[in-house]
Design a protein around this motif. Structure first.
Motif, PDB file in Angstrom:
ATOM      1  N   LYS A  88       0.924  -1.258  -0.143  1.00 28.94           N
ATOM      2  CA  LYS A  88      -0.042  -0.102  -0.088  1.00 28.94           C
ATOM      3  C   LYS A  88       0.882   1.344  -0.171  1.00 28.94           C
ATOM      4  CE  LYS A  88      -4.244  -0.934   2.246  1.00 28.94           C
ATOM      5  NZ  LYS A  88      -5.209  -0.990   3.377  1.00 28.94           N
ATOM      6  N   ALA A  89       1.930   1.309   0.809  1.00 26.39           N
ATOM      7  CA  ALA A  89       2.760   2.328   0.641  1.00 26.39           C
ATOM      8  C   ALA A  89       3.511   2.473  -0.447  1.00 26.39           C
ATOM      9  CB  ALA A  89       3.699   2.231   2.304  1.00 26.39           C
ATOM     10  N   LEU A  90       4.031   1.548  -0.900  1.00 33.37           N
ATOM     11  CA  LEU A  90       4.857   1.330  -2.133  1.00 33.37           C
ATOM     12  C   LEU A  90       3.937   2.048  -3.417  1.00 33.37           C
ATOM     13  CD1 LEU A  90       7.377   0.827  -3.596  1.00 33.37           C
ATOM     14  CD2 LEU A  90       6.381  -1.517  -4.263  1.00 33.37           C
ATOM     15  N   LYS A  91       2.440   1.660  -3.453  1.00 36.70           N
ATOM     16  CA  LYS A  91       1.474   2.122  -4.427  1.00 36.70           C
ATOM     17  C   LYS A  91       1.341   3.575  -4.164  1.00 36.70           C
ATOM     18  CE  LYS A  91      -2.978   1.203  -6.476  1.00 36.70           C
ATOM     19  NZ  LYS A  91      -2.971   2.834  -7.075  1.00 36.70           N
ATOM     20  N   ALA A  92       1.213   3.992  -2.822  1.00 34.93           N
ATOM     21  CA  ALA A  92       0.928   5.475  -2.589  1.00 34.93           C
ATOM     22  C   ALA A  92       2.158   6.402  -3.012  1.00 34.93           C
ATOM     23  CB  ALA A  92       0.538   5.591  -1.218  1.00 34.93           C
ATOM     24  N   LEU A  93       3.354   5.764  -2.924  1.00 30.12           N
ATOM     25  CA  LEU A  93       4.548   6.647  -3.241  1.00 30.12           C
ATOM     26  C   LEU A  93       4.780   6.572  -4.840  1.00 30.12           C
ATOM     27  CD1 LEU A  93       7.022   5.555  -0.543  1.00 30.12           C
ATOM     28  CD2 LEU A  93       5.860   7.933  -0.784  1.00 30.12           C
ATOM     29  N   LYS A  94       4.427   5.364  -5.414  1.00 35.38           N
ATOM     30  CA  LYS A  94       4.236   5.469  -6.872  1.00 35.38           C
ATOM     31  C   LYS A  94       3.296   6.579  -7.443  1.00 35.38           C
ATOM     32  CE  LYS A  94       4.508   2.060 -10.680  1.00 35.38           C
ATOM     33  NZ  LYS A  94       3.379   2.360 -11.452  1.00 35.38           N
ATOM     34  N   ASP A  95       2.339   6.379  -6.877  1.00 33.33           N
ATOM     35  CA  ASP A  95       1.140   7.199  -7.510  1.00 33.33           C
ATOM     36  C   ASP A  95       1.324   8.858  -7.553  1.00 33.33           C
ATOM     37  OD1 ASP A  95      -0.465   4.764  -7.966  1.00 33.33           O
ATOM     38  OD2 ASP A  95      -1.855   5.184  -6.243  1.00 33.33           O
ATOM     39  N   ILE A  96       2.160   9.123  -6.453  1.00 35.97           N
ATOM     40  CA  ILE A  96       2.547  10.543  -6.548  1.00 35.97           C
ATOM     41  C   ILE A  96       3.778  10.809  -7.217  1.00 35.97           C
ATOM     42  CG2 ILE A  96       1.452  10.882  -4.141  1.00 35.97           C
ATOM     43  CD1 ILE A  96       4.012  11.032  -2.797  1.00 35.97           C
ATOM     44  N   GLY A  97       4.217  10.003  -7.776  1.00 35.54           N
ATOM     45  CA  GLY A  97       5.456  10.199  -8.458  1.00 35.54           C
ATOM     46  C   GLY A  97       7.010  10.163  -7.706  1.00 35.54           C
ATOM     47  N   ALA A  98       6.634   9.363  -6.799  1.00 31.74           N
ATOM     48  CA  ALA A  98       8.005   9.512  -5.818  1.00 31.74           C
ATOM     49  C   ALA A  98       9.311   8.910  -6.324  1.00 31.74           C
ATOM     50  CB  ALA A  98       7.818   9.149  -4.523  1.00 31.74           C
ATOM     51  N   PHE A  99       9.189   7.584  -7.342  1.00 29.14           N
ATOM     52  CA  PHE A  99       9.959   7.195  -8.047  1.00 29.14           C
ATOM     53  C   PHE A  99      10.367   7.532  -9.416  1.00 29.14           C
ATOM     54  CE2 PHE A  99       8.006   4.248  -4.879  1.00 29.14           C
ATOM     55  CZ  PHE A  99       8.965   4.156  -4.089  1.00 29.14           C
ATOM     56  N   ASP A 100       9.746   8.641  -9.790  1.00 24.98           N
ATOM     57  CA  ASP A 100       9.940   9.137 -11.149  1.00 24.98           C
ATOM     58  C   ASP A 100      11.365   9.891 -11.227  1.00 24.98           C
ATOM     59  OD1 ASP A 100       7.585   8.168 -12.075  1.00 24.98           O
ATOM     60  OD2 ASP A 100       6.508  10.184 -11.829  1.00 24.98           O
ATOM     61  N   ARG A 101      12.040  10.102 -12.232  1.00 27.54           N
ATOM     62  CA  ARG A 101      13.467  10.764 -12.113  1.00 27.54           C
ATOM     63  C   ARG A 101      12.924  12.012 -12.289  1.00 27.54           C
ATOM     64  NH1 ARG A 101      17.919   8.526 -12.672  1.00 27.54           N
ATOM     65  NH2 ARG A 101      18.165   6.488 -13.099  1.00 27.54           N
ATOM     66  N   THR A 102      13.592  13.007 -11.492  1.00 32.17           N
ATOM     67  CA  THR A 102      13.382  14.484 -11.488  1.00 32.17           C
ATOM     68  C   THR A 102      14.727  15.127 -12.093  1.00 32.17           C
ATOM     69  OG1 THR A 102      14.229  14.641  -9.259  1.00 32.17           O
ATOM     70  CG2 THR A 102      11.993  14.218  -9.427  1.00 32.17           C
ATOM     71  N   ILE A 103      14.768  16.509 -12.445  1.00 28.90           N
ATOM     72  CA  ILE A 103      15.645  17.083 -12.782  1.00 28.90           C
ATOM     73  C   ILE A 103      16.594  17.200 -11.856  1.00 28.90           C
ATOM     74  CG2 ILE A 103      16.393  19.605 -13.170  1.00 28.90           C
ATOM     75  CD1 ILE A 103      13.718  20.073 -14.605  1.00 28.90           C
ATOM     76  N   GLU A 104      16.422  16.978 -10.393  1.00 24.08           N
ATOM     77  CA  GLU A 104      17.547  17.079  -9.270  1.00 24.08           C
ATOM     78  C   GLU A 104      18.083  15.955  -9.234  1.00 24.08           C
ATOM     79  OE1 GLU A 104      13.909  18.095  -8.493  1.00 24.08           O
ATOM     80  OE2 GLU A 104      14.247  20.205  -8.948  1.00 24.08           O
ATOM     81  N   ASP A 105      17.545  14.922  -9.785  1.00 26.95           N
ATOM     82  CA  ASP A 105      18.379  13.462  -9.881  1.00 26.95           C
ATOM     83  C   ASP A 105      19.373  13.532 -10.507  1.00 26.95           C
ATOM     84  OD1 ASP A 105      18.864  10.924  -9.033  1.00 26.95           O
ATOM     85  OD2 ASP A 105      16.702  10.046  -9.869  1.00 26.95           O
ATOM     86  N   HIS A 106      20.564  13.341 -10.170  1.00 24.42           N
ATOM     87  CA  HIS A 106      22.070  13.493 -10.965  1.00 24.42           C
ATOM     88  C   HIS A 106      22.479  11.982 -11.281  1.00 24.42           C
ATOM     89  CE1 HIS A 106      22.009  17.849 -10.238  1.00 24.42           C
ATOM     90  NE2 HIS A 106      21.826  17.623  -8.920  1.00 24.42           N
ATOM     91  N   ARG A 107      21.826  10.990 -10.840  1.00 26.74           N
ATOM     92  CA  ARG A 107      22.202   9.875 -10.940  1.00 26.74           C
ATOM     93  C   ARG A 107      21.360   9.278 -12.470  1.00 26.74           C
ATOM     94  NH1 ARG A 107      19.361   7.704  -5.872  1.00 26.74           N
ATOM     95  NH2 ARG A 107      17.968   8.864  -6.692  1.00 26.74           N
ATOM     96  N   LEU A 108      22.575   9.671 -13.427  1.00 25.58           N
ATOM     97  CA  LEU A 108      22.107   9.251 -14.873  1.00 25.58           C
ATOM     98  C   LEU A 108      22.546   8.003 -15.163  1.00 25.58           C
ATOM     99  CD1 LEU A 108      23.018  12.760 -16.523  1.00 25.58           C
ATOM    100  CD2 LEU A 108      20.629  11.900 -15.792  1.00 25.58           C
ATOM    101  N   THR A 109      21.606   7.207 -16.130  1.00 31.01           N
ATOM    102  CA  THR A 109      22.337   5.778 -16.615  1.00 31.01           C
ATOM    103  C   THR A 109      23.231   6.047 -17.623  1.00 31.01           C
ATOM    104  OG1 THR A 109      20.539   5.759 -18.136  1.00 31.01           O
ATOM    105  CG2 THR A 109      20.029   4.641 -15.944  1.00 31.01           C
ATOM    106  N   PRO A 110      24.038   5.421 -18.049  1.00 29.95           N
ATOM    107  CA  PRO A 110      25.100   5.304 -18.886  1.00 29.95           C
ATOM    108  C   PRO A 110      24.368   5.706 -20.447  1.00 29.95           C
ATOM    109  CG  PRO A 110      25.712   3.404 -17.622  1.00 29.95           C
ATOM    110  CD  PRO A 110      24.335   3.991 -17.339  1.00 29.95           C
ATOM    111  N   GLU A 111      23.121   5.100 -20.559  1.00 35.65           N
ATOM    112  CA  GLU A 111      22.442   5.452 -21.909  1.00 35.65           C
ATOM    113  C   GLU A 111      21.917   6.998 -22.032  1.00 35.65           C
ATOM    114  OE1 GLU A 111      21.526   3.030 -19.678  1.00 35.65           O
ATOM    115  OE2 GLU A 111      22.263   1.326 -20.994  1.00 35.65           O
TER     116      GLU A 111
END
Length: 150
Positions: free
Chosen positions: A92-115
């Motif tokens: 339930k907590a995971l779904k709630a966090l996913k629904d609000i976009g907590a796991f989406d990449r943001t501009i502030e997220d500096h951890r870029l994949t090699p691709e």
């Protein structure tokens, strides 16, 4: 010998200062007046909610007290409850966090994949290549102009 206040036409005493020390007619004793704060009844529900979730609260994290906005404390509570709860509560907590976009990449997220880094590098190289071509073209036009001017 008569006292200083004996010639007054009223009694001077506690709560009855001499006339020269009384407030003047039409002038407040506190010229700046009381502070007028916005009344909660005048605020919209949106304003009240915004103020409520942005109030600071004390939270203990790893044994240390920190001051956080309530909205951040709520999210921390959801995450912590998800960790401590049953598997169903975690989902339930995971779904709630996913629904609000907590796991989406943001501009502030500096951890870029090699691709992602390679894609950004290619975009930059293409921009530089186009800029170089425009620069060469302008240089060519400028050289022709200089030749045609006596």
């Amino acid at each position: 010998m008569m006292g200083h206040y004996d010639d007054r036409d009223y009694a001077v005493g506690k709560g009855k200062p001499p006339a020269e020390h009384q407030f003047k007619k039409g002038k407040s004793g506190n010229p700046r007046g009381p502070s007028h704060k916005k009344k909660a009844r005048d605020a919209t529900l949106e304003v009240l909610a915004h103020e409520a979730v942005n109030e600071m609260v004390s939270v203990f994290i790893n044994g240390r007290e920190r001051r956080l906005p309530k909205k951040q404390a709520i999210v921390l509570g959801i995450v912590n409850d998800g960790l401590a709860g049953t598997p169903a509560q975690r989902l339930k907590a995971l779904k709630a966090l996913k629904d609000i976009g907590a796991f989406d990449r943001t501009i502030e997220d500096h951890r870029l994949t090699p691709e992602m880094e390679q894609e950004r590098a290619m975009v930059l190289l293409n921009l530089l290549r186009e800029e170089g071509m425009r620069d060469d073209e302008m240089r060519h036009h400028f050289a022709e102009y200089n030749r045609s001017v006596p």
